[in-house]
Write a protein that holds these residues in place. Sequence first.
Motif, PDB file in Angstrom:
ATOM      1  N   UNK A  14      22.934 -44.582  11.074  1.00 36.68           N
ATOM      2  CA  UNK A  14      23.300 -44.422  12.445  1.00 36.68           C
ATOM      3  C   UNK A  14      22.244 -44.641  13.382  1.00 36.68           C
ATOM      4  N   UNK A  15      21.010 -44.571  12.930  1.00 35.71           N
ATOM      5  CA  UNK A  15      19.744 -44.697  13.655  1.00 35.71           C
ATOM      6  C   UNK A  15      20.021 -44.150  15.217  1.00 35.71           C
ATOM      7  N   UNK A  16      20.089 -42.982  15.252  1.00 33.49           N
ATOM      8  CA  UNK A  16      20.143 -42.539  16.796  1.00 33.49           C
ATOM      9  C   UNK A  16      18.647 -42.453  17.192  1.00 33.49           C
ATOM     10  N   UNK A  17      18.608 -42.438  18.557  1.00 34.68           N
ATOM     11  CA  UNK A  17      17.213 -42.545  19.341  1.00 34.68           C
ATOM     12  C   UNK A  17      16.482 -41.106  18.941  1.00 34.68           C
ATOM     13  N   UNK A  18      17.734 -40.022  19.092  1.00 34.79           N
ATOM     14  CA  UNK A  18      17.125 -38.864  18.583  1.00 34.79           C
ATOM     15  C   UNK A  18      17.912 -37.977  17.962  1.00 34.79           C
ATOM     16  N   UNK A  19      17.552 -37.254  17.141  1.00 41.11           N
ATOM     17  CA  UNK A  19      18.392 -36.311  16.021  1.00 41.11           C
ATOM     18  C   UNK A  19      17.820 -35.036  16.255  1.00 41.11           C
ATOM     19  N   UNK A  20      18.746 -34.190  16.661  1.00 40.72           N
ATOM     20  CA  UNK A  20      18.311 -32.769  16.856  1.00 40.72           C
ATOM     21  C   UNK A  20      18.758 -31.928  15.811  1.00 40.72           C
ATOM     22  N   UNK A  21      17.898 -31.130  14.945  1.00 40.28           N
ATOM     23  CA  UNK A  21      18.414 -30.469  13.849  1.00 40.28           C
ATOM     24  C   UNK A  21      18.315 -29.001  14.115  1.00 40.28           C
ATOM     25  N   UNK A  22      19.272 -28.168  13.867  1.00 42.23           N
ATOM     26  CA  UNK A  22      19.141 -26.704  13.864  1.00 42.23           C
ATOM     27  C   UNK A  22      19.333 -26.224  12.532  1.00 42.23           C
ATOM     28  N   UNK A  23      18.744 -24.866  12.298  1.00 46.33           N
ATOM     29  CA  UNK A  23      18.712 -24.038  11.155  1.00 46.33           C
ATOM     30  C   UNK A  23      18.173 -24.868   9.838  1.00 46.33           C
ATOM     31  N   UNK A  55      14.496 -22.851  19.720  1.00 50.46           N
ATOM     32  CA  UNK A  55      14.886 -23.783  20.908  1.00 50.46           C
ATOM     33  C   UNK A  55      13.628 -24.717  20.880  1.00 50.46           C
ATOM     34  N   UNK A  56      13.825 -25.833  21.137  1.00 49.40           N
ATOM     35  CA  UNK A  56      12.589 -26.704  21.567  1.00 49.40           C
ATOM     36  C   UNK A  56      13.176 -27.987  22.665  1.00 49.40           C
ATOM     37  N   UNK A  57      12.437 -28.116  23.374  1.00 48.68           N
ATOM     38  CA  UNK A  57      13.117 -29.184  24.756  1.00 48.68           C
ATOM     39  C   UNK A  57      11.832 -30.038  24.894  1.00 48.68           C
ATOM     40  N   UNK A  58      12.446 -31.356  24.647  1.00 49.81           N
ATOM     41  CA  UNK A  58      11.587 -32.518  24.980  1.00 49.81           C
ATOM     42  C   UNK A  58      11.896 -33.497  25.886  1.00 49.81           C
ATOM     43  N   UNK A  94      14.725 -38.505  29.964  1.00 51.95           N
ATOM     44  CA  UNK A  94      16.042 -37.422  29.820  1.00 51.95           C
ATOM     45  C   UNK A  94      15.282 -36.344  29.329  1.00 51.95           C
ATOM     46  N   UNK A  95      15.509 -34.954  29.728  1.00 56.88           N
ATOM     47  CA  UNK A  95      15.037 -33.758  29.231  1.00 56.88           C
ATOM     48  C   UNK A  95      16.278 -33.275  28.136  1.00 56.88           C
ATOM     49  N   UNK A  96      15.840 -32.959  27.195  1.00 63.29           N
ATOM     50  CA  UNK A  96      16.720 -32.575  25.970  1.00 63.29           C
ATOM     51  C   UNK A  96      16.512 -31.238  25.367  1.00 63.29           C
ATOM     52  N   UNK A  97      17.531 -30.501  25.679  1.00 66.14           N
ATOM     53  CA  UNK A  97      17.033 -29.057  24.873  1.00 66.14           C
ATOM     54  C   UNK A  97      17.840 -29.085  23.458  1.00 66.14           C
ATOM     55  N   UNK A  98      17.202 -28.817  22.536  1.00 66.59           N
ATOM     56  CA  UNK A  98      17.919 -28.537  21.248  1.00 66.59           C
ATOM     57  C   UNK A  98      17.971 -27.163  20.694  1.00 66.59           C
ATOM     58  N   UNK A  99      19.234 -26.370  20.525  1.00 68.76           N
ATOM     59  CA  UNK A  99      19.092 -25.100  20.472  1.00 68.76           C
ATOM     60  C   UNK A  99      20.148 -24.580  19.432  1.00 68.76           C
ATOM     61  N   UNK A 100      19.770 -23.360  18.919  1.00 61.92           N
ATOM     62  CA  UNK A 100      20.491 -22.719  17.784  1.00 61.92           C
ATOM     63  C   UNK A 100      20.869 -21.388  18.529  1.00 61.92           C
TER      64      UNK A 100
END
Length: 260
Positions: free
Chosen positions: A26-35, A93-96, A101-107
């Motif tokens: 799929x080659x996403x620009x960002x892959x946000x992983x949780x757990x 949580x991590x935000x980049x 674009x600001x991207x917050x990755x959350x669980x």
Amino acid sequence: MIKVTTWNVNSVRTRESHVADFLAREQPDLLLLQEIKCEEHQFPRMAFKNLGYDAVVVGQKSYNGVAVLHRAPVEVLHPKLPGMPESDTHARFIEVRAQGITVGNLYLPNGNSGGDEGYSYKLAWMAALRAHSESLMDADTDFILAGDYNVCPTDADFAPRALPAGDALLRPETRAAFNALIWTGLTDATRALYPSETLYTFWDYQAGAWDRNAGLRIDFQLLSPRLAERLTHVVIHKDERAKPQPSDHVPVTVKLAKTA
């Protein structure tokens, strides 16, 4: 086009080959992983580095944990959710900052364990997330808040009898807190393009949930106003759940058109 995927992998070391296959395909620009369920030094960086992805990781032993896999450089803005006390040691949580674009990755906490205290923690976390969204809006930031929200906002977001009455994912206080977050000005990307379709992102391992399609929609990408205007595609990668040893969640991808 910018392509962002969120995925609760339910142990990145167990699902390492699934994640690598997804990145290659799929080659996403960002892959946000949780757990991710590991500490930072245990994260399988090299498996993804060989595919052209670096990682920023906020880990925790055996539980929780979030990571962002990225091809272009990112700037880490927050390694935990602003507004939560220093005593909160959950890696959720991590935000980049990436490609403007600001991207917050959350669980987000589940809220079903720990009794009243566990549920209060869920609501406190949601209140802090709402306040953070408001601050980003006030700063006129283009941002995404994506991940496993552990919320079914409406009855259309879970299969009949997939959850017991009174479950923390369904309680009125949970739904009110989610609505308060949306009302800061966010758009639920999936419902923006698929307002009435039956769509799920999670199927429990128990009671034949996958075979019966007794699923939940609890993984979201919430977009700030200008990003919502750039939304072109949402893909729920349901086929991932049919693979051997899958996560109980599947990836959700959004595609955003580039600015003129």
